[in-house]
Design a protein around this motif. Structure first.
Motif, PDB file in Angstrom:
ATOM      1  N   TYR A   3       0.848  -1.186   0.000  1.00 43.25           N
ATOM      2  CA  TYR A   3       0.000   0.000   0.000  1.00 43.25           C
ATOM      3  C   TYR A   3       0.882   1.234   0.000  1.00 43.25           C
ATOM      4  O   TYR A   3       1.993   1.212   0.512  1.00 43.25           O
ATOM      5  CB  TYR A   3      -0.912  -0.012   1.227  1.00 43.25           C
ATOM      6  CG  TYR A   3      -1.936  -1.118   1.176  1.00 43.25           C
ATOM      7  CD1 TYR A   3      -3.152  -0.923   0.541  1.00 43.25           C
ATOM      8  CD2 TYR A   3      -1.674  -2.361   1.730  1.00 43.25           C
ATOM      9  CE1 TYR A   3      -4.093  -1.938   0.473  1.00 43.25           C
ATOM     10  CE2 TYR A   3      -2.611  -3.392   1.665  1.00 43.25           C
ATOM     11  CZ  TYR A   3      -3.811  -3.166   1.040  1.00 43.25           C
ATOM     12  OH  TYR A   3      -4.733  -4.174   0.971  1.00 43.25           O
ATOM     13  N   ASN A  28       2.568  -2.928   5.325  1.00 46.95           N
ATOM     14  CA  ASN A  28       3.448  -3.431   4.267  1.00 46.95           C
ATOM     15  C   ASN A  28       4.515  -4.356   4.828  1.00 46.95           C
ATOM     16  O   ASN A  28       4.866  -5.369   4.200  1.00 46.95           O
ATOM     17  CB  ASN A  28       4.080  -2.269   3.494  1.00 46.95           C
ATOM     18  CG  ASN A  28       3.078  -1.586   2.586  1.00 46.95           C
ATOM     19  OD1 ASN A  28       2.058  -2.160   2.206  1.00 46.95           O
ATOM     20  ND2 ASN A  28       3.348  -0.340   2.255  1.00 46.95           N
ATOM     21  N   LEU A  31       2.797  -7.702   5.456  1.00 47.79           N
ATOM     22  CA  LEU A  31       2.528  -8.389   4.191  1.00 47.79           C
ATOM     23  C   LEU A  31       3.820  -8.944   3.592  1.00 47.79           C
ATOM     24  O   LEU A  31       3.836 -10.066   3.070  1.00 47.79           O
ATOM     25  CB  LEU A  31       1.838  -7.450   3.203  1.00 47.79           C
ATOM     26  CG  LEU A  31       0.416  -7.034   3.573  1.00 47.79           C
ATOM     27  CD1 LEU A  31      -0.098  -5.979   2.608  1.00 47.79           C
ATOM     28  CD2 LEU A  31      -0.515  -8.236   3.612  1.00 47.79           C
ATOM     29  N   LEU A 104      -4.622 -14.140   4.550  1.00 45.30           N
ATOM     30  CA  LEU A 104      -4.028 -12.975   3.885  1.00 45.30           C
ATOM     31  C   LEU A 104      -5.076 -12.228   3.073  1.00 45.30           C
ATOM     32  O   LEU A 104      -5.055 -10.999   3.016  1.00 45.30           O
ATOM     33  CB  LEU A 104      -2.855 -13.390   2.998  1.00 45.30           C
ATOM     34  CG  LEU A 104      -1.588 -13.792   3.749  1.00 45.30           C
ATOM     35  CD1 LEU A 104      -0.513 -14.254   2.773  1.00 45.30           C
ATOM     36  CD2 LEU A 104      -1.071 -12.657   4.608  1.00 45.30           C
ATOM     37  N   ASN A 108      -5.963  -8.373   3.692  1.00 46.18           N
ATOM     38  CA  ASN A 108      -5.965  -7.386   2.611  1.00 46.18           C
ATOM     39  C   ASN A 108      -7.311  -6.674   2.515  1.00 46.18           C
ATOM     40  O   ASN A 108      -7.367  -5.457   2.329  1.00 46.18           O
ATOM     41  CB  ASN A 108      -5.610  -8.035   1.271  1.00 46.18           C
ATOM     42  CG  ASN A 108      -4.144  -7.921   0.971  1.00 46.18           C
ATOM     43  OD1 ASN A 108      -3.529  -6.875   1.159  1.00 46.18           O
ATOM     44  ND2 ASN A 108      -3.554  -9.011   0.515  1.00 46.18           N
ATOM     45  N   LYS A 109      -8.392  -7.430   2.645  1.00 48.83           N
ATOM     46  CA  LYS A 109      -9.728  -6.838   2.590  1.00 48.83           C
ATOM     47  C   LYS A 109      -9.918  -5.862   3.756  1.00 48.83           C
ATOM     48  O   LYS A 109     -10.471  -4.772   3.587  1.00 48.83           O
ATOM     49  CB  LYS A 109     -10.791  -7.936   2.634  1.00 48.83           C
ATOM     50  CG  LYS A 109     -12.201  -7.447   2.475  1.00 48.83           C
ATOM     51  CD  LYS A 109     -13.180  -8.605   2.427  1.00 48.83           C
ATOM     52  CE  LYS A 109     -14.594  -8.087   2.310  1.00 48.83           C
ATOM     53  NZ  LYS A 109     -15.569  -9.160   2.372  1.00 48.83           N
ATOM     54  N   SER A 112      -7.913  -2.739   3.121  1.00 53.38           N
ATOM     55  CA  SER A 112      -8.624  -1.923   2.121  1.00 53.38           C
ATOM     56  C   SER A 112      -9.751  -1.124   2.773  1.00 53.38           C
ATOM     57  O   SER A 112     -10.012   0.019   2.396  1.00 53.38           O
ATOM     58  CB  SER A 112      -9.192  -2.805   1.011  1.00 53.38           C
ATOM     59  OG  SER A 112      -8.150  -3.369   0.270  1.00 53.38           O
TER      60      SER A 112
END
Length: 132
Positions: A3, A28, A31, A104, A108-109, A112
């Motif tokens: 991101y 980040n 991730l 994951l 991520n969702k 977001s």
């Protein structure tokens, strides 16, 4: 994949923007650790930092809102509480079972959702703070 803190995410409040940048860096880092198969200790450290930082940042935002009598405080605080709880649940599962594709995807969702919140609700807060 990562991101970025873009102009679209700037609220105009230096503290909030700085903390948003640090939050995105922490996301980040998590991730990256997951995708590189880093050791669980490295992931757990990043997970703990992310959860702690989210709590700290949301508290800072809410203190600003109380100080300036922000009319959207109740809804903003409700979002923060639900967000923290869900983040803790997702990261706990990642910590316990490793970074599965499903977890994951959920992370991520969830990230977001935070990005969307920043670009709409936090920008409204920034505008209000700049007018106060």
């Amino acid at each position: 994949m990562g991101y970025k803190f873009t102009k679209n995410l700037e609220t105009g409040n230096a503290m909030i923007d700085k903390e948003h940048q640090e939050l995105i860096q922490a996301v980040n880092k998590l991730l990256e650790a997951c995708s590189e198969g880093k050791g669980r200790a490295s992931m757990d450290e990043t997970i703990n930092f992310l959860n702690s930082y989210v709590n700290q940042h949301f508290s800072h935002e809410e203190q600003l809102q109380v100080r300036c009598s922000y009319p959207g405080l109740t809804a903003h605080r409700a979002f923060h509480e639900k967000y923290k709880q869900t983040l803790k649940e997702i990261t706990s599962r990642i910590s316990a079972s490793g970074p599965t594709i499903a977890e994951l995807g959920k992370l991520n969702k969830h990230i977001s959702l935070l990005i969307s919140h920043i670009s709409t609700e936090d920008k409204k807060l920034g505008t209000f703070l700049n007018q106060s």
